[in-house]
Scaffold this active site. Structure first.
Site, PDB file in Angstrom:
ATOM      1  N   PRO A   1       7.109  10.927 -24.095  1.00 41.53           N
ATOM      2  CA  PRO A   1       7.244  12.273 -23.546  1.00 41.53           C
ATOM      3  C   PRO A   1       7.624  12.140 -22.053  1.00 41.53           C
ATOM      4  CG  PRO A   1       5.211  12.155 -24.204  1.00 41.53           C
ATOM      5  CD  PRO A   1       5.656  11.110 -24.672  1.00 41.53           C
ATOM      6  N   GLU A   2       8.722  12.576 -21.682  1.00 39.14           N
ATOM      7  CA  GLU A   2       9.193  12.444 -20.399  1.00 39.14           C
ATOM      8  C   GLU A   2       9.314  13.866 -19.666  1.00 39.14           C
ATOM      9  OE1 GLU A   2      13.067  10.255 -20.120  1.00 39.14           O
ATOM     10  OE2 GLU A   2      12.532   9.317 -22.163  1.00 39.14           O
TER      11      GLU A   2
ATOM     12  N   LYS B   1       5.546  13.408 -14.948  1.00 35.84           N
ATOM     13  CA  LYS B   1       5.057  13.205 -16.256  1.00 35.84           C
ATOM     14  C   LYS B   1       3.558  13.702 -16.275  1.00 35.84           C
ATOM     15  CE  LYS B   1       8.723   9.664 -17.239  1.00 35.84           C
ATOM     16  NZ  LYS B   1       8.670   8.454 -17.502  1.00 35.84           N
TER      17      LYS B   1
ATOM     18  N   ARG C   1      -1.894   4.988 -29.930  1.00 34.56           N
ATOM     19  CA  ARG C   1      -1.713   3.887 -28.960  1.00 34.56           C
ATOM     20  C   ARG C   1      -2.554   3.735 -28.032  1.00 34.56           C
ATOM     21  NH1 ARG C   1       4.691   2.785 -28.949  1.00 34.56           N
ATOM     22  NH2 ARG C   1       3.891   0.773 -27.946  1.00 34.56           N
TER      23      ARG C   1
ATOM     24  N   ARG D   1      13.041  -3.384 -23.271  1.00 34.34           N
ATOM     25  CA  ARG D   1      13.500  -2.000 -23.554  1.00 34.34           C
ATOM     26  C   ARG D   1      15.091  -2.072 -23.937  1.00 34.34           C
ATOM     27  NH1 ARG D   1       9.115  -2.343 -22.185  1.00 34.34           N
ATOM     28  NH2 ARG D   1       8.015  -1.262 -20.505  1.00 34.34           N
TER      29      ARG D   1
END
Length: 270
Positions: free
Chosen positions: A2-3, A59, A113, A260
Site C-alpha cells: 500500500p502506497e 501512508k 507479515r 528492490r
DNA sequence: ACGCCCGCCTGTAAGC
DNA sequence: TGCTTACAGGCGGGCG
C-alpha cells in the site's frame, strides 16, 4: 505495497463507512501489532470512543477519536489490510486486531507479515514530507526536495521525510511518465525536468486513486470491503519486464538495487 | 550530515 | 512429487 493511493482509497472508505460509529470493544491478539505503546492503553483509549474523522498523512491512516485530540494511527507496511466485516463474520487467518462497533460490524486488522502496526498518537512518528496529493503541492516544493542532493532521484522520491506517500510502484511509474532515469542525481534535474516530474507524480497518483489502487499478482492490497483495485492494469512500466515500452516498444528492463526491483525503459528515460 | 544496505516477516512461486 | 530458494518492499537502524 500500500502506497499513497491505496491508503487514500481506504481513508475514503473509512470516511463513508465508519466515521460516526462507536467502538464497543477491542481485541488485540498480534504480539507485534501494538509495539510503540502498551496494547492495554490502546484498547482502553479506543473502547467506547466514537470515530470522528478519517485522515491520512503519507501512508499513515489517522482515525479521529472523540474525547481528545489523539487518533488511532494505522500503518499497513507491506501486507497489512483493514477489512470491515458484517456481524457474525469469521476471522481471516493473520487477524491481529478486531475493533467491534456498536452496530455489530467489525474492523479487522489482518497482516500476514506483521510489519504493520497500530498505535494511539496525535501524529505519525517522526517528520513527514509534503503530501503530493495535496492540491497546494507545487513544483517549487519538489525542487526544494531535490536541489543540492547527490542521492539517486528515486531514493529521494521514496524518502518519506522529504515526500510522503510514494513507494516502489508509484515512483517507477512517475519516473517513466516524466522520462527520467531513477539513478539521476536528484540535484541534476533542470527546472523543466522538475516540472515534468511534478506533473507526472500528480497525474500518476490521481489515476491510481481513480482506479482504487493497485493490487498486484500476490493479492496484497484490498479496500475496506476486501475488493481489489484496478490500477495494476494501467501500470506503464512496473512489473512489465520484457514487455514492450508503451512509448517506444523496446523491452522494459528490470534492475535490482539492494533488494528492490526497479522497472524502466532505458531508451525513453534519461 | 549524507547515502546506502540489511534485517525484519511469511506466503507464493519458480527451480532442481 | 517434494524440497529448497528467491522474491515481494516499507521502514528503522546502523554502517562507512
Amino acid at each position: 505495497m500500500p502506497e499513497l493511493p491505496e491508503v487514500e482509497v481506504l481513508r475514503r472508505d473509512l470516511q463513508s463507512e465508519v466515521v460516526g460509529a462507536q467502538v464497543v470493544s477491542v481485541v488485540v491478539t498480534g504480539p507485534r501489532t501494538v509495539r510503540r505503546q502498551d496494547p492495554g492503553a490502546l484498547v482502553a483509549r479506543l473502547t467506547g470512543a466514537r470515530l470522528t474523522a478519517a485522515g491520512r498523512a503519507g501512508k499513515y491512516l489517522l482515525v479521529g477519536l472523540d474525547g481528545g485530540s489523539d487518533t488511532l494511527v494505522v500503518h499497513l507496511r507491506m501486507s497489512g489490510r483493514l477489512i470491515l466485516t458484517d456481524a457474525h463474520g469469521g476471522c481471516a487467518v493473520h487477524t491481529h486486531a478486531v475493533i467491534r462497533l456498536s452496530d455489530g460490524r467489525e474492523l479487522h486488522f489482518v497482516d500476514p507479515r506483521t510489519f504493520g502496526e497500530l498505535f494511539i498518537s496525535r501524529e505519525p512518528p517522526g517528520p513527514m514530507g509534503a503530501d503530493p496529493f495535496d492540491p497546494r503541492w507545487c513544483p517549487a516544493d519538489l525542487a526544494r526536495v531535490l536541489t543540492g542532493r547527490q542521492a539517486r532521484l528515486k531514493a529521494l522520491l521514496m524518502d518519506q521525510r522529504r515526500l510522503a506517500g510514494l513507494g516502489n510502484i508509484y515512483s517507477d511509474e512517475a519516473l517513466f511518465t516524466a522520462g527520467l532515469r531513477f539513478d539521476r542525481p536528484a540535484g541534476s534535474l533542470r527546472r523543466a525536468e522538475v516540472g515534468r516530474l511534478h506533473g507526472a507524480i500528480v497525474d500518476t497518483l490521481a489515476a491510481a486513486v481513480e482506479h482504487r489502487g493497485s493490487t498486484l499478482g500476490d493479492g496484497g492490497y484490498v479496500d475496506l470491503h476486501g475488493r481489489p483495485g484496478a490500477h495494476q492494469d494501467h501500470h506503464r512500466v512496473y512489473a512489465r519486464e520484457g514487455r514492450p515500452c508503451l512509448r517506444c516498444a523496446r523491452p522494459v528492463v528490470r534492475l535490482r538495487l539492494g533488494n528492490r526491483s526497479t522497472f524502466l525503459c532505458p531508451v525513453c528515460q534519461s
